[in-house]
Design an enzyme around this catalytic site. Structure first.
Site, mmCIF file in Angstrom:
data_model
loop_
_atom_site.group_PDB
_atom_site.id
_atom_site.type_symbol
_atom_site.label_atom_id
_atom_site.label_comp_id
_atom_site.label_asym_id
_atom_site.label_seq_id
_atom_site.Cartn_x
_atom_site.Cartn_y
_atom_site.Cartn_z
ATOM 1 N N SER A 36 0.836 -1.187 0.000
ATOM 2 C CA SER A 36 0.000 0.000 0.000
ATOM 3 C C SER A 36 0.884 1.254 0.000
ATOM 4 C CB SER A 36 -0.884 -0.020 1.250
ATOM 5 O OG SER A 36 -1.374 1.267 1.496
ATOM 6 N N LYS A 75 27.328 -4.623 14.841
ATOM 7 C CA LYS A 75 26.803 -4.914 16.180
ATOM 8 C C LYS A 75 27.509 -6.170 16.692
ATOM 9 C CE LYS A 75 22.640 -6.549 18.497
ATOM 10 N NZ LYS A 75 21.213 -6.845 18.395
HETATM 11 C C1 LIG Z 1 8.774 -1.436 18.723
HETATM 12 C C2 LIG Z 1 9.424 -2.429 17.820
HETATM 13 C C3 LIG Z 1 10.807 -2.499 17.742
HETATM 14 C C4 LIG Z 1 11.409 -3.454 16.916
HETATM 15 N N1 LIG Z 1 12.766 -3.547 16.892
HETATM 16 C C5 LIG Z 1 13.340 -4.549 16.202
HETATM 17 C C6 LIG Z 1 14.742 -4.705 16.171
HETATM 18 O O1 LIG Z 1 15.499 -3.920 16.728
HETATM 19 N N2 LIG Z 1 15.245 -5.744 15.494
HETATM 20 C C7 LIG Z 1 14.451 -6.631 14.811
HETATM 21 O O2 LIG Z 1 14.972 -7.589 14.246
HETATM 22 N N3 LIG Z 1 13.129 -6.462 14.758
HETATM 23 C C8 LIG Z 1 12.562 -5.452 15.432
HETATM 24 N N4 LIG Z 1 11.216 -5.276 15.370
HETATM 25 C C9 LIG Z 1 10.448 -6.107 14.439
HETATM 26 C C10 LIG Z 1 10.594 -5.528 13.036
HETATM 27 O O3 LIG Z 1 10.260 -4.162 13.039
HETATM 28 C C11 LIG Z 1 9.711 -6.270 12.060
HETATM 29 O O4 LIG Z 1 9.924 -7.642 12.206
HETATM 30 C C12 LIG Z 1 10.028 -5.872 10.651
HETATM 31 O O5 LIG Z 1 10.031 -4.497 10.484
HETATM 32 C C13 LIG Z 1 9.072 -6.491 9.687
HETATM 33 O O6 LIG Z 1 7.838 -5.844 9.684
HETATM 34 P P1 LIG Z 1 6.800 -6.312 8.602
HETATM 35 O O7 LIG Z 1 7.401 -6.167 7.262
HETATM 36 O O8 LIG Z 1 6.303 -7.651 9.007
HETATM 37 O O9 LIG Z 1 5.578 -5.315 8.794
HETATM 38 P P2 LIG Z 1 5.415 -3.757 8.420
HETATM 39 O O10 LIG Z 1 6.681 -3.018 8.467
HETATM 40 O O11 LIG Z 1 4.298 -3.269 9.283
HETATM 41 O O12 LIG Z 1 4.943 -3.757 6.901
HETATM 42 C C14 LIG Z 1 3.618 -4.072 6.540
HETATM 43 C C15 LIG Z 1 3.455 -3.831 5.062
HETATM 44 O O13 LIG Z 1 2.167 -4.305 4.687
HETATM 45 C C16 LIG Z 1 1.556 -3.349 3.859
HETATM 46 N N5 LIG Z 1 0.119 -3.492 3.959
HETATM 47 C C17 LIG Z 1 -0.646 -3.588 5.078
HETATM 48 N N6 LIG Z 1 -1.939 -3.679 4.743
HETATM 49 C C18 LIG Z 1 -2.000 -3.649 3.378
HETATM 50 C C19 LIG Z 1 -3.041 -3.702 2.423
HETATM 51 N N7 LIG Z 1 -4.332 -3.773 2.784
HETATM 52 N N8 LIG Z 1 -2.725 -3.641 1.115
HETATM 53 C C20 LIG Z 1 -1.431 -3.545 0.706
HETATM 54 N N9 LIG Z 1 -0.413 -3.492 1.574
HETATM 55 C C21 LIG Z 1 -0.696 -3.549 2.888
HETATM 56 C C22 LIG Z 1 2.062 -2.009 4.356
HETATM 57 O O14 LIG Z 1 1.936 -1.010 3.358
HETATM 58 C C23 LIG Z 1 3.525 -2.373 4.632
HETATM 59 O O15 LIG Z 1 4.250 -2.272 3.433
HETATM 60 C C24 LIG Z 1 10.601 -4.313 16.146
HETATM 61 C C25 LIG Z 1 9.220 -4.200 16.177
HETATM 62 C C26 LIG Z 1 8.625 -3.285 17.015
HETATM 63 C C27 LIG Z 1 7.128 -3.197 17.069
#
Ligand SMILES: Cc1cc2nc3c(=O)[nH]c(=O)nc-3n(C[C@H](O)[C@H](O)[C@H](O)COP(=O)(O)OP(=O)(O)OC[C@H]3O[C@@H](n4cnc5c(N)ncnc54)[C@H](O)[C@@H]3O)c2cc1C
Length: 515
Positions: A36, A75
Site C-alpha cells: 500500500s 553490532k
Molecule cells: C517497537 C518495535 C521495535 C522493533 N525492533 C526490532 C529490532 O530492533 N530488530 C528486529 O529484528 N526487529 C525489530 N522489530 C520487528 C521488526 O520491526 C519487524 O519484524 C520488521 O520491520 C518487519 O515488519 P513487517 O514487514 O512484518 O511489517 P510492516 O513493516 O508493518 O509492513 C507491513 C506492510 O504491509 C503493507 N500493507 C498492510 N496492509 C496492506 C493492504 N491492505 N494492502 C497492501 N499493503 C498492505 C504495508 O503497506 C507495509 O508495506 C521491532 C518491532 C517493534 C514493534
C-alpha cells in the site's frame, strides 16, 4: 509446480522474502510484491541477530555496497544497562563460549574469576564494546596474519574466510527496504503499489486471489502475508487464531524516535543497548548519522504520555524537535504460520518484544524454512506441518529466553519489576531455572528445540541479570584450574591487543566512506 507467488506487504518482511525467493529460484518462479502507498511500514526494526550475515551472503550482497546505502554499523553484542541495578552493565556478545577441561569458562568464572566482570573475563567482545571498536581494521581486514589478532581456539585454516566474530548489523529499516526493492526488481520482481481491499477464497477456503483497489484481481499459487500486525491474509481472511504471549511477556507498547546525533562527538557503539526503566526498557541503536531509540513498556504500568516523557528525558536535548512514533505491539504468534496456500512472514506471523533483536531473525529463519519446505502442486501436508513446527519452536523458544531476562533481573524498585518475579512462566521454564542454578545451561537442558540461541546466551543472561543464585559445578573444586586461569589471561591479553589496534567504529565508517 508452484510458479506464481504474490507477496502482500512491502516492509522488511516483504522485501526480504521477495529478494530471497528470487535469489533461491531465479526465473523459475514469478514474484509480485504489492504494498500500500498509504499504509506505512512499522518504521522500526534496526538491530539484528548474528545469523543475518547469512541472508546477505545468500543474496551475494557485499558489505561495502549495502552497508553505506543503509547507514549500517556493526553490532557485536547487546549491552544490558541497569538490569541488575543503576550503573551496572553487562554484554550478551556474539562470541561463542570457550570451554576448559569440558566446562564452560563461565563455570570457571563462578568458581573464581579474575575480576567481577564475567563478560570481559570470558569474552573478548565485551572489551571491544566498552572501547567502541570496529571488528574490522581500516583496510577492511578482520585480522592481521601473525599479529595476535587471530581468534582464540581457531587455527588460521579453520578461520580462513570467516569473520573474526559472528557479528550482526544495525541498519536503517527504510533504507534496507529501498535497497532490497532495487535488488528484487532488478531480478524481475513485479512491484505493485496498491491497497488490497479484499481477499477472496475458493470453495475449499484457500485464497483464490487478492483484490487490489486499482490493479484488480491478483492471482497466485502461493500468497505470502507480510502485512505486519494486521495479518490481513492469514489472520483476517483465513481466520487463523493468534496465540498471545502477553501472560508471560506483558510489554505491549512502544514509543520510538529517530534522533540525529553528531557521531564525531558521541561515537558509534558497536552494540545495541537495552537500558532498564521503571516499566520496561529503552533501546539505543547506533546507526551512521543517527540513533534509533524507543521505550518498550507495558501499558498496564505506564501511559503513552509518561513513556514519551521518559524517552525524551533519556535522550536529552537532541530529542527536542524529534517526532515520537507510538506503536501498539501484538505479542505472540499465529497458531499456524502456514495455512492452505498462505504463509505469513514477519509481524503477521508473530513477534516477541525486541529485547534481543529477534524480529528480523524470525523473518530470515521463516524464509529459509519456506525455501526448504517449498510446496509442490500436491501441497503435501508434511511440508506445511514441518514448516509450522519449525517456526513455532523458534518463537516459543525466544519467548522463554526473553522471560528469563525479566525473571533474572535483580530489580524490585517498581511494581513492574516486582511483578516480573511472580508472573506465570512459560511451561517448563521454572524447572529449567532450578536446574541451571546447580548446572549452567547446556545443549541438554535449554529449550528443547532449535530457536537460534546457544546455551552460552542463557549463561550471559543468568549471570548478568543477577537475581538467580548460581553455583559452579562441584567438580571444579576438585579440578586443577591452571588451564582456566591461563585462558582468562589469554582473553585479557587478546582484548587489550585488539582494543589498541582496531579503529573505533566512527573512524572505520568515516574512513570507508571516504575511500
Ligand atoms: C517497537 C518495535 C521495535 C522493533 N525492533 C526490532 C529490532 O530492533 N530488530 C528486529 O529484528 N526487529 C525489530 N522489530 C520487528 C521488526 O520491526 C519487524 O519484524 C520488521 O520491520 C518487519 O515488519 P513487517 O514487514 O512484518 O511489517 P510492516 O513493516 O508493518 O509492513 C507491513 C506492510 O504491509 C503493507 N500493507 C498492510 N496492509 C496492506 C493492504 N491492505 N494492502 C497492501 N499493503 C498492505 C504495508 O503497506 C507495509 O508495506 C521491532 C518491532 C517493534 C514493534
Amino acid at each position: 509446480m508452484i510458479r506464481k507467488v504474490v507477496v502482500v506487504g512491502g516492509g522488511t518482511a516483504g522485501w526480504m522474502t521477495a529478494s530471497y525467493l528470487k535469489a533461491a529460484f531465479g526465473d523459475r518462479i514469478s514474484v509480485t510484491l504489492v504494498e500500500s502507498g498509504k499504509i506505512g511500514t512499522i518504521g522500526v526494526g534496526e538491530a539484528t541477530f548474528s545469523d543475518i550475515r547469512h541472508f546477505f551472503e545468500f543474496l551475494d550482497l557485499k558489505e561495502e555496497d549495502w552497508m553505506p546505502a543503509c547507514n549500517a554499523t556493526y553490532k557485536l553484542a547487546v549491552r544490558f544497562q541497569d538490569w541488575r541495578g543503576p550503573g551496572h552493565h553487562f554484554y550478551h556478545p556474539f562470541e561463542q563460549m570457550q570451554s576448559v577441561k569440558g566446562f564452560p569458562l563461565t563455570d570457571w568464572w563462578l568458581r573464581g574469576g579474575p575480576t567481577d566482570r564475567f563478560d570481559s573475563d570470558c569474552f573478548v567482545l565485551a572489551s571491544l564494546c566498552d572501547a567502541g571498536r570496529s571488528p574490522r581494521h581500516l583496510d577492511g581486514s578482520l585480522f592481521k596474519r601473525g599479529s595476535g589478532d587471530e581468534p582464540l581456539g581457531l587455527t588460521m585454516s579453520e578461520h580462513q574466510g570467516k569473520t573474526q566474530f559472528p557479528y550482526a548489523y544495525h541498519f536503517e529499516a527504510a533504507l534496507l527496504a529501498k535497497y532490497l526493492t532495487g535488488y528484487a526488481t532488478d531480478r524481475g520482481v513485479r512491484h505493485v503499489i496498491d491497497e488490497i481491499s479484499d481477499v477472496r477464497l475458493d470453495d475449499r477456503g484457500w485464497i483464490d486471489h487478492v483484490l487490489a483497489k486499482e490493479h484488480g484481481e491478483l492471482h497466485a499459487d502461493l500468497f505470502v502475508d507480510c502485512t505486519g500486525f494486521r495479518g490481513l491474509l492469514l489472520n483476517k481472511a483465513l481466520k487463523v487464531p493468534f496465540v498471545s504471549y502477553q501472560d508471560t511477556l506483558p510489554n505491549d507498547s512502544a514509543v520510538a524516535m529517530q534522533v540525529p546525533l553528531d557521531m564525531k562527538e558521541f561515537g558509534i557503539r558497536p552494540c545495541t543497548t537495552a537500558t532498564a526503566q521503571g516499566a520496561g526498557w529503552i533501546w539505543t541503536i547506533p546507526l551512521f548519522g543517527r540513533i534509533g531509540t524507543g521505550y518498550v513498556y507495558a501499558k498496564d504500568y505506564c501511559t503513552p504520555e509518561e513513556a514519551e516523557r521518559t524517552l525524551r528525558e533519556f535522550v536529552g536535548p537532541a530529542a527536542a524537535e524529534v517526532e515520537a512514533n507510538h506503536i501498539r505491539m501484538r505479542i505472540g504468534r499465529s497458531a499456524q504460520a502456514w495455512q492452505h496456500n498462505c504463509v505469513a512472514i514477519g509481524l503477521s506471523s508473530g513477534f516477541v518484544e525486541p529485547l534481543e533483536s529477534t524480529g528480523i531473525f524470525f523473518i530470515h529463519h521463516a524464509i529459509e524454512q519456506l525455501v526448504r519446505h517449498f510446496p509442490d502442486a500436491d501441497w503435501h501436508p508434511r511440508l506445511r506441518e514441518q514448516y509450522n513446527s519449525a517456526v513455532a519452536h523458534v518463537m516459543d523458544g525466544v519467548r522463554e529466553f526473553l522471560v528469563l531476562h525479566y525473571r533474572g533481573a535483580a530489580r524490585h524498585d517498581t511494581q513492574y519489576w516486582k511483578d516480573t518475579k511472580t508472573r506465570e512462566l512459560p511451561d517448563g521454564l521454572a524447572e529449567r531455572i532450578e536446574h541451571w542454578q546447580v548446572q549452567l545451561p547446556d545443549t541438554e537442558n535449554v529449550f528443547p528445540h532449535y530457536h537460534g540461541l546457544a546455551p552460552y546466551s542463557y549463561m550471559c543472561v543468568l549471570i548478568g541479570t543477577g537475581a538467580i543464585a548460581l553455583r559452579p559445578s562441584p567438580a571444579l573444586s576438585l579440578t586443577d584450574d591452571t588451564a582456566a586461569r591461563k585462558r582468562f589471561a589469554e582473553i585479557r591479553d587478546k582484548a587489550r591487543h585488539l582494543v589498541s589496534t582496531l579503529p573505533s567504529q566512527y573512524e572505520y565508517f568515516t574512513e570507508i566512506r571516504r575511500t
